[in-house]
Structure formats: structure tokens, C-alpha cells
Design a protein around this motif. Structure first.
Motif, PDB file in Angstrom:
ATOM      1  N   HIS A 108      -1.965   2.475  -1.904  1.00 15.24           N
ATOM      2  CA  HIS A 108      -2.270   1.683  -0.825  1.00 15.24           C
ATOM      3  C   HIS A 108      -3.160   0.435  -1.054  1.00 15.24           C
ATOM      4  O   HIS A 108      -2.910  -0.659  -0.778  1.00 15.24           O
ATOM      5  N   LEU A 109      -4.461   1.049  -2.040  1.00 13.43           N
ATOM      6  CA  LEU A 109      -5.531   0.194  -2.135  1.00 13.43           C
ATOM      7  C   LEU A 109      -5.221  -0.815  -3.013  1.00 13.43           C
ATOM      8  O   LEU A 109      -5.162  -2.164  -2.868  1.00 13.43           O
ATOM      9  N   ALA A 110      -4.308  -0.456  -4.102  1.00 16.00           N
ATOM     10  CA  ALA A 110      -3.835  -1.650  -5.137  1.00 16.00           C
ATOM     11  C   ALA A 110      -2.710  -2.472  -4.716  1.00 16.00           C
ATOM     12  O   ALA A 110      -2.727  -3.641  -5.110  1.00 16.00           O
ATOM     13  N   LEU A 111      -1.949  -1.985  -3.805  1.00 13.84           N
ATOM     14  CA  LEU A 111      -1.028  -2.623  -3.433  1.00 13.84           C
ATOM     15  C   LEU A 111      -1.281  -3.677  -2.536  1.00 13.84           C
ATOM     16  O   LEU A 111      -1.078  -4.977  -2.223  1.00 13.84           O
ATOM     17  N   ALA A 112      -2.483  -3.638  -1.907  1.00 10.59           N
ATOM     18  CA  ALA A 112      -2.991  -4.482  -0.640  1.00 10.59           C
ATOM     19  C   ALA A 112      -4.056  -5.431  -1.390  1.00 10.59           C
ATOM     20  O   ALA A 112      -4.213  -6.571  -0.782  1.00 10.59           O
ATOM     21  N   SER A 113      -4.965  -5.106  -2.378  1.00  7.45           N
ATOM     22  CA  SER A 113      -5.930  -5.682  -2.959  1.00  7.45           C
ATOM     23  C   SER A 113      -5.870  -5.856  -4.359  1.00  7.45           C
ATOM     24  O   SER A 113      -5.931  -5.058  -4.958  1.00  7.45           O
ATOM     25  N   ARG A 114      -5.944  -7.223  -4.911  1.00  7.14           N
ATOM     26  CA  ARG A 114      -6.142  -7.283  -6.373  1.00  7.14           C
ATOM     27  C   ARG A 114      -7.331  -6.692  -6.845  1.00  7.14           C
ATOM     28  O   ARG A 114      -7.394  -6.521  -7.987  1.00  7.14           O
ATOM     29  N   VAL A 115      -8.608  -6.919  -5.920  1.00  6.11           N
ATOM     30  CA  VAL A 115      -9.508  -6.407  -6.565  1.00  6.11           C
ATOM     31  C   VAL A 115      -9.602  -5.012  -6.722  1.00  6.11           C
ATOM     32  O   VAL A 115     -10.195  -4.373  -7.737  1.00  6.11           O
TER      33      VAL A 115
END
Length: 319
Positions: A108-115
């Protein structure tokens, strides 16, 4: 600028921060350090967004291996270490002073944020996994735990856990986190709702809240509000607007100050034109000697105490 780091040893906050269960099957733990407080600040209730955001690097070189026990203590998924007698059961909104740990999904983190994606992609995930089997990600100091928990619930499709309304302070803290981790698209629907319910309270006076609205409306791309609040700031400020510790872009500050200088220059040009007309004897009053009285009062008010008449201020007009 690093606003998150992969922790390769146990976090020093493991025993003092409550644990919030965003994803029961989480493969990552997001650690929000406790906010720092500056007793000298005149905005004590704004501390989470005033401290540690600008120019902060992640903390490195922390040692330790203790993994806190996870014991659920309420229906919201808050956990605590049973060895800490000071932990109490309460939702994240009331626990921001102790920081927070959140069980989240790396996908979920990787899908939502490039950072987040970049940090997770280039980390040695095998070596980074803790004894709980998760990758620990520690944020830089200064992010508000309540704001982070709100955004994480939104990213994990836990709509019932996302507040329908936010006060301006919380919305600003959310904007800081969203801005730093490039999460605008992921929570755009929620942001639109939060802003729509606060629109009637957007100030027209040059206040602390106006500066917050400049930042919030820019982050969430609300053009109408941004235009209104920057216009108010340009018309009423006496110099470059303060950031209040918010990561407001330099180009915004320069834009507002350029508009301020333009307005001041236009106003002075009209005043000086009026002085020139009165000095030249151009009729301005219907009664005898009125022009002389008006010229005298205008000259005195311009010259004292700021010296706006002689010599005439250069352009751009200083604060």
C-alpha cells in the motif's frame, strides 16, 4: 532530503510508543517519533507542524534489539508494551504526544508514494526485517502521529476509520505528511471533503490561519482558496510572509511578496500623483484654500513617520 529510513535494528521508541493496527497482516511497521516541543514557541498548540520538518534528516546509528510485546487493549487496534505502566488504551487522536507505531502494508505504501516505493525498493529487506518479521520504517522527527494515522487508514481503504471532518490544525499536519511523501493523489477524495467542510472558515484577515490555508490549499491543489488567501496576504502583509515552520515553497513566498510590492507601488503612485496635482494647483476641492489644507495634511501624513514623500521610495518598495 530523507524523511524516512529503514531501521535495521530495533527502534528506540519500541517501548514508549503505542501500536496501531492498520493492517492485521502487515509486513511493515511505520514508526512516528514523539513530537519535539519548544517551550519558547509562541504557538505551543502548533508544535507538531512547527518542529523538525524543514531540513531534517533521519536518525541513524541507533542500537538495540528489544522487540515490544503486542497486546491489544481496545477495539481500535491500539497495542502497548505490558511493561510500560504509563500506556493507556486510547485512539491515536489522543496519543500524539507519545508518537506512534503503525502496522502497515508495504504494498500500500509503495503504490501510494514514490518516496516509500524508492525506500523499500532499494533497501535490503531481508537484512532489515526485525524479529517480528516486518520491515521497520522510521519517519524523521516532526510529523504529527494523528495525521499519519489518518493518512494510513485512508491508504489502506479503511474509510470508516477516516474522519469526515478535520480542524485546520489537523488538516495542516496531514498536508505536511502528504506533501513530503507525495500522497496527494492517494487521498484526494478525502482532502476535497475535509476542505469543503472548512471553506466557510477561510479567513480574509492576515492571521496565523491564513498562512496555514496558503499551505493547505497549495498542497491539495485548491486553486480558488489559494488565490483568495494569497491575495489577502499580499494586501495585508508588511513583508515576506512567515512560514510558521511549514515547508511552504520559496516560489510562493516570492509570488506573494511580489504581489505585495506591486500593490504598495500602485498605491504610492496614486498618492504621489495626488500630491503633484495639489502642488501644481489642479483643483481638488470646491472651497477656497481647501487644496492647501489637503496638501499640508497629506504631506505631513506621508512624511511622518515613514518618509514616503521625500525621497520617494525606490521600486520595488521595501517592507
Amino acid at each position: 532530503m530523507d524523511f524516512v529510513e529503514v531501521v535495521v535494528v530495533a527502534s528506540p521508541f519500541a517501548n514508549i510508543t503505542p501500536l496501531y493496527d492498520v493492517d492485521p497482516d502487515a509486513d511493515a511497521l511505520l514508526i512516528v517519533p514523539p513530537p519535539k516541543h519548544d517551550p519558547k514557541s509562541s504557538h505551543g498548540h502548533h508544535q507538531p507542524l512547527l518542529n523538525g520538518i524543514n531540513g531534517v534528516n533521519g536518525v541513524n546509528g541507533i542500537n538495540g534489539t528489544h522487540a515490544a510485546a503486542e497486546v491489544e487493549v481496545d477495539g481500535l487496534g491500539i497495542h502497548h508494551d505490558p511493561s510500560d505502566a504509563y500506556q493507556v488504551a486510547s485512539p491515536p487522536a489522543t496519543r500524539s504526544q507519545k508518537g506512534l507505531r503503525l502496522k502497515v502494508s508495504s504494498k500500500h505504501l509503495a503504490l501510494a508514494s514514490r518516496v516509500f516505493k524508492t525506500k523499500l525498493q532499494f533497501a535490503n529487506l531481508g537484512a532489515a526485517r526485525q524479529s517480528d518479521g516486518r520491515v521497520h520504517l522510521r519517519l524523521a522527527p516532526g510529523f504529527d502521529p494523528t495525521a499519519v494515522s489518518i493518512v494510513m487508514n485512508a491508504l489502506h481503504a479503511r474509510g470508516s476509520k477516516v474522519p469526515k471532518t478535520l480542524d485546520l490544525e489537523t488538516l495542516t499536519n496531514v498536508a505536511v505528511f502528504v506533501d513530503r511523501f507525495q500522497l496527494v493523489d492517494a487521498i484526494d477524495v478525502y482532502a476535497e471533503r475535509w476542505i469543503s467542510r472548512l471553506e466557510d472558515s477561510v479567513p480574509t484577515a492576515y492571521t496565523h490561519d491564513l498562512i496555514q490555508w496558503i499551505y493547505v490549499s497549495h498542497v491539495f491543489r485548491h486553486a480558488d482558496i489559494f488565490k483568495a488567501v494569497t491575495k489577502a496576504a499580499a494586501a495585508q502583509s508588511s513583508g515576506p510572509i512567515p512560514t510558521l515552520g511549514l515547508p511552504i515553497r520559496d516560489k510562493i513566498i516570492h509570488h506573494v511578496d511580489a504581489a505585495r510590492q506591486s500593490l504598495v507601488t500602485q498605491a504610492l503612485a496614486r498618492i504621489h500623483a495626488a500630491v503633484d496635482d495639489l502642488t501644481a494647483g489642479v483643483p481638488g476641492c470646491p472651497t477656497q484654500h481647501c487644496d492647501s489644507l489637503l496638501l499640508g495634511e497629506l504631506t505631513r501624513s506621508l512624511q511622518r513617520p515613514r518618509g514616503l514623500l521625500w525621497p520617494r521610495p525606490p521600486s520595488p518598495t521595501p517592507a
